[in-house]
Motif scaffolding. Structure first.
Motif, PDB file in Angstrom:
ATOM      1  N   LEU A  58       0.827  -1.215   0.000  1.00  0.00           N
ATOM      2  CA  LEU A  58       0.000   0.000   0.000  1.00  0.00           C
ATOM      3  C   LEU A  58       0.853   1.253   0.000  1.00  0.00           C
ATOM      4  N   ASN A  59       2.011   1.204   0.644  1.00  0.00           N
ATOM      5  CA  ASN A  59       2.919   2.347   0.641  1.00  0.00           C
ATOM      6  C   ASN A  59       3.383   2.653  -0.785  1.00  0.00           C
ATOM      7  N   ARG A  60       3.784   1.583  -1.510  1.00  0.00           N
ATOM      8  CA  ARG A  60       4.225   1.788  -2.899  1.00  0.00           C
ATOM      9  C   ARG A  60       3.054   2.209  -3.797  1.00  0.00           C
ATOM     10  N   PHE A  61       1.870   1.638  -3.525  1.00  0.00           N
ATOM     11  CA  PHE A  61       0.683   2.007  -4.302  1.00  0.00           C
ATOM     12  C   PHE A  61       0.369   3.491  -4.140  1.00  0.00           C
ATOM     13  N   ALA A  62       0.376   3.977  -2.891  1.00  0.00           N
ATOM     14  CA  ALA A  62       0.049   5.379  -2.634  1.00  0.00           C
ATOM     15  C   ALA A  62       1.091   6.306  -3.243  1.00  0.00           C
ATOM     16  N   ARG A  63       2.364   5.942  -3.134  1.00  0.00           N
ATOM     17  CA  ARG A  63       3.414   6.787  -3.726  1.00  0.00           C
ATOM     18  C   ARG A  63       3.291   6.835  -5.249  1.00  0.00           C
ATOM     19  N   LEU A  64       2.985   5.671  -5.856  1.00  0.00           N
ATOM     20  CA  LEU A  64       2.826   5.641  -7.307  1.00  0.00           C
ATOM     21  C   LEU A  64       1.646   6.488  -7.756  1.00  0.00           C
ATOM     22  N   CYS A  65       0.621   6.572  -6.899  1.00  0.00           N
ATOM     23  CA  CYS A  65      -0.549   7.410  -7.215  1.00  0.00           C
ATOM     24  C   CYS A  65      -0.339   8.863  -6.811  1.00  0.00           C
ATOM     25  N   ARG A  66       0.911   9.212  -6.447  1.00  0.00           N
ATOM     26  CA  ARG A  66       1.284  10.584  -6.084  1.00  0.00           C
ATOM     27  C   ARG A  66       0.470  11.108  -4.906  1.00  0.00           C
ATOM     28  N   ALA A  67       0.383  10.305  -3.858  1.00  0.00           N
ATOM     29  CA  ALA A  67      -0.300  10.737  -2.644  1.00  0.00           C
ATOM     30  C   ALA A  67       0.516  11.822  -1.941  1.00  0.00           C
ATOM     31  N   THR A  68      -0.159  12.734  -1.295  1.00  0.00           N
ATOM     32  CA  THR A  68       0.526  13.778  -0.521  1.00  0.00           C
ATOM     33  C   THR A  68       1.055  13.180   0.782  1.00  0.00           C
ATOM     34  N   PRO A  69       1.966  13.881   1.472  1.00  0.00           N
ATOM     35  CA  PRO A  69       2.442  13.354   2.765  1.00  0.00           C
ATOM     36  C   PRO A  69       1.304  13.087   3.744  1.00  0.00           C
ATOM     37  N   GLU A  70       0.317  13.981   3.764  1.00  0.00           N
ATOM     38  CA  GLU A  70      -0.810  13.775   4.671  1.00  0.00           C
ATOM     39  C   GLU A  70      -1.610  12.533   4.271  1.00  0.00           C
ATOM     40  N   GLU A  71      -1.783  12.314   2.955  1.00  0.00           N
ATOM     41  CA  GLU A  71      -2.516  11.134   2.493  1.00  0.00           C
ATOM     42  C   GLU A  71      -1.745   9.851   2.803  1.00  0.00           C
ATOM     43  N   LEU A  72      -0.410   9.905   2.701  1.00  0.00           N
ATOM     44  CA  LEU A  72       0.395   8.730   3.049  1.00  0.00           C
ATOM     45  C   LEU A  72       0.192   8.349   4.517  1.00  0.00           C
ATOM     46  N   VAL A  73       0.206   9.349   5.383  1.00  0.00           N
ATOM     47  CA  VAL A  73      -0.016   9.083   6.810  1.00  0.00           C
ATOM     48  C   VAL A  73      -1.412   8.511   7.035  1.00  0.00           C
ATOM     49  N   GLU A  74      -2.408   9.056   6.322  1.00  0.00           N
ATOM     50  CA  GLU A  74      -3.782   8.579   6.498  1.00  0.00           C
ATOM     51  C   GLU A  74      -3.945   7.149   5.983  1.00  0.00           C
ATOM     52  N   VAL A  75      -3.274   6.821   4.861  1.00  0.00           N
ATOM     53  CA  VAL A  75      -3.323   5.440   4.358  1.00  0.00           C
ATOM     54  C   VAL A  75      -2.731   4.489   5.392  1.00  0.00           C
ATOM     55  N   HIS A  76      -1.607   4.890   5.958  1.00  0.00           N
ATOM     56  CA  HIS A  76      -0.960   4.030   6.962  1.00  0.00           C
ATOM     57  C   HIS A  76      -1.844   3.887   8.201  1.00  0.00           C
ATOM     58  N   ARG A  77      -2.467   4.976   8.630  1.00  0.00           N
ATOM     59  CA  ARG A  77      -3.336   4.923   9.806  1.00  0.00           C
ATOM     60  C   ARG A  77      -4.528   4.000   9.556  1.00  0.00           C
ATOM     61  N   ARG A  78      -5.161   4.130   8.404  1.00  0.00           N
ATOM     62  CA  ARG A  78      -6.326   3.288   8.119  1.00  0.00           C
ATOM     63  C   ARG A  78      -5.921   1.822   7.944  1.00  0.00           C
ATOM     64  N   TRP A  79      -4.731   1.570   7.371  1.00  0.00           N
ATOM     65  CA  TRP A  79      -4.279   0.182   7.252  1.00  0.00           C
ATOM     66  C   TRP A  79      -4.056  -0.433   8.632  1.00  0.00           C
ATOM     67  N   ILE A  80      -3.474   0.322   9.573  1.00  0.00           N
ATOM     68  CA  ILE A  80      -3.237  -0.186  10.928  1.00  0.00           C
ATOM     69  C   ILE A  80      -4.565  -0.596  11.570  1.00  0.00           C
ATOM     70  N   LEU A  81      -5.572   0.266  11.445  1.00  0.00           N
ATOM     71  CA  LEU A  81      -6.869  -0.032  12.048  1.00  0.00           C
ATOM     72  C   LEU A  81      -7.530  -1.234  11.376  1.00  0.00           C
ATOM     73  N   ALA A  82      -7.448  -1.310  10.050  1.00  0.00           N
ATOM     74  CA  ALA A  82      -8.065  -2.435   9.340  1.00  0.00           C
ATOM     75  C   ALA A  82      -7.347  -3.740   9.661  1.00  0.00           C
ATOM     76  N   ASP A  83      -6.018  -3.685   9.732  1.00  0.00           N
ATOM     77  CA  ASP A  83      -5.251  -4.891  10.039  1.00  0.00           C
ATOM     78  C   ASP A  83      -5.518  -5.358  11.466  1.00  0.00           C
ATOM     79  N   ALA A  84      -5.592  -4.397  12.406  1.00  0.00           N
ATOM     80  CA  ALA A  84      -5.882  -4.761  13.797  1.00  0.00           C
ATOM     81  C   ALA A  84      -7.278  -5.356  13.935  1.00  0.00           C
ATOM     82  N   ALA A  85      -8.242  -4.780  13.217  1.00  0.00           N
ATOM     83  CA  ALA A  85      -9.615  -5.298  13.274  1.00  0.00           C
ATOM     84  C   ALA A  85      -9.682  -6.710  12.709  1.00  0.00           C
ATOM     85  N   ARG A  86      -8.937  -6.962  11.638  1.00  0.00           N
ATOM     86  CA  ARG A  86      -8.930  -8.302  11.053  1.00  0.00           C
ATOM     87  C   ARG A  86      -8.310  -9.313  12.016  1.00  0.00           C
TER      88      ARG A  86
END
Length: 437
Positions: A58-86
């Motif tokens: 997901l980190n490489r996906f977001a960077r390839l899609c030219r995510a902003t620094p704030e969006e990168l942090v938000e992707v990581h935050r949402r992945w942590i929550l989704a992974d923990a919930a799973r």
């Protein structure tokens, strides 16, 4: 956490990924080729049907899609929550299955051999004489059977005695066994809770005799798991109250990182992608050149809030720069997304983690639903430095210090000024000398 919660976290992550994908204008097939993933896998990520076990894709996906620094942090935050919930949903399902399959029947004691039947206890026929036995008589083999059983019992007794003697010798020699002699002097033994206090004290009494372990309720005379009035007591929390994920080799972009390796170019493997950097570094015996980015993610284990008081830098060793060859991870790349949170100058006498411009300093607060990600960029211009980080934390009446390092070893960063440098251009099949500029 229920199924609905875990599904909701995955859907929130998928919504952000889908937004980034649509904004990039690239198809699933085009993105998959660049990320070395199948189009169907990316489609499942963006639909919320699957959550990757590792954040790197997901980190490489977001960077390839030219995510902003704030969006990168938000992707990581949402992945942590989704992974923990799973994971929480998986634990709940596994616990239910384990409870249904469990058995309360006690296991047999393997250390107690069964008593052999005594041949003399076998009922005798009244028609069988006691002294006149012939070879043709059915009872003739009895003396031999008794002899065999007696010999077997003797072997078992000798073996058990030898095992007891060996166990006592091992206990007396090592001093770490549970059955050590009373009154024997032993050194203090560290407990898992020792890391919770910034000022640990020795565990053992002043006389050097082993001290009794405290009861969970903390009340002398009360039975474990209950209070003085006999009511069940809630178990006291132990250990560090948060999860920690450490990436020792996080890069600013695919071309930003350089490493020092004590090998000639023909003996060095081609440069890795970011998620494969730890294995490449271990195989090549590489050391980060000039700069090292460490990414630390902290997430609370429960509903209680954990306050992260401070972040410290501890230097283990410093010396002259390594006289090794400098190798870059790539050339010809575009500018990457910079995400620096704290900066560490390892050339200072007492290095400190300083908040980068626009970032607020410590303290921070974390919980299970509100994790934090910290990126620490440490750099040196003229030294070879081994170092690690320490996070001061507190939760209620508990406090402690958590060490952040590279899987039990200090991070290591060395300057590369004046060393031979090589790059591995895209499409090349070997290393070539670095061209400045």
């Amino acid at each position: 956490m229920g199924t609905a919660d875990s599904t909701g976290e995955a859907e929130r992550l998928a919504a952000l990924l889908s937004t980034l994908k649509e904004r990039s204008g690239l198809s699933y097939g085009a993105l998959g080729k660049r990320l070395h993933l199948s189009a169907s896998t990316l489609h499942r990520y963006c639909n919320g049907d699957a959550v990757p076990a590792d954040f790197a894709p997901l980190n490489r996906f977001a960077r390839l899609c030219r995510a902003t620094p704030e969006e990168l942090v938000e992707v990581h935050r949402r992945w942590i929550l989704a992974d923990a919930a799973r994971e929480q949903r998986g634990k709940g399902a596994g616990g239910a299955a384990g409870g249904a399959a469990g058995s309360d029947a006690p296991a047999a004691d393997p250390g107690t051999p069964a008593d052999p039947p005594d041949a003399d206890d076998t009922p005798k026929s009244p028609d069988t004489p006691d002294t006149q036995e012939t070879p043709d008589s059915p009872s003739a083999p009895r003396p031999r059977r008794r002899l065999i059983l007696a010999a077997t019992a003797g072997v078992i007794a000798v073996a058990a005695t030898a095992a007891l003697l060996v166990g006592r010798l091992v206990d007396d020699g090592a001093g770490a066994g549970a059955g050590q002699a009373a009154g024997a002097a032993r050194g203090p033994v560290a407990s898992p809770e020792a890391a919770e206090s910034p000022s640990p004290s020795p565990s053992g009494s002043a006389s050097g005799k082993p001290s009794a372990s405290p009861s969970p309720s903390g009340t002398p005379g009360a039975s474990p798991g209950s209070t003085a009035d006999g009511k069940p007591a809630a178990p006291a929390p132990t250990g560090v109250p948060f999860h920690a994920s450490v990436r020792a080799h996080a890069w600013e972009n695919q071309c930003s990182q350089r490493y020092l390796v004590d090998r000639e170019p023909d003996a060095v493997r081609p440069p890795p992608v970011e998620q494969d950097a730890p294995a490449w570094v271990a195989a090549m015996g590489a050391v980060s050149a000039d700069e090292q980015v460490v990414e630390v993610t902290l997430q609370g284990k429960g509903s209680e809030t954990v306050v992260l008081q401070a972040l410290h830098v501890r230097v283990v060793r410093t010396g002259e720069p390594l006289p090794w060859t400098d190798y870059g991870t790539g050339v010809g790349c575009g500018g990457g997304v910079a995400l620096r949170t704290f900066d560490v100058d390892l050339d200072q006498g007492s290095p400190a983690a300083r908040a980068a411009e626009g970032q607020r300093p410590f303290p921070y607060k974390i919980s299970e639903s509100d994790p934090e990600m910290f990126r620490v960029t440490a750099h040196t211009g003229g030294r070879d430095v081994s170092w690690y980080l320490e996070v001061e934390w507190s939760s209620g009446k508990r406090q402690g210090v958590f060490r952040v390092d590279d899987r039990g070893r200090p991070f290591r960063t060395s300057a590369s000024a004046g060393r031979p440098a090589y790059d591995y251009p895209p499409g090349a099949s070997e290393w070539s000398e670095h061209q400045p500029g």
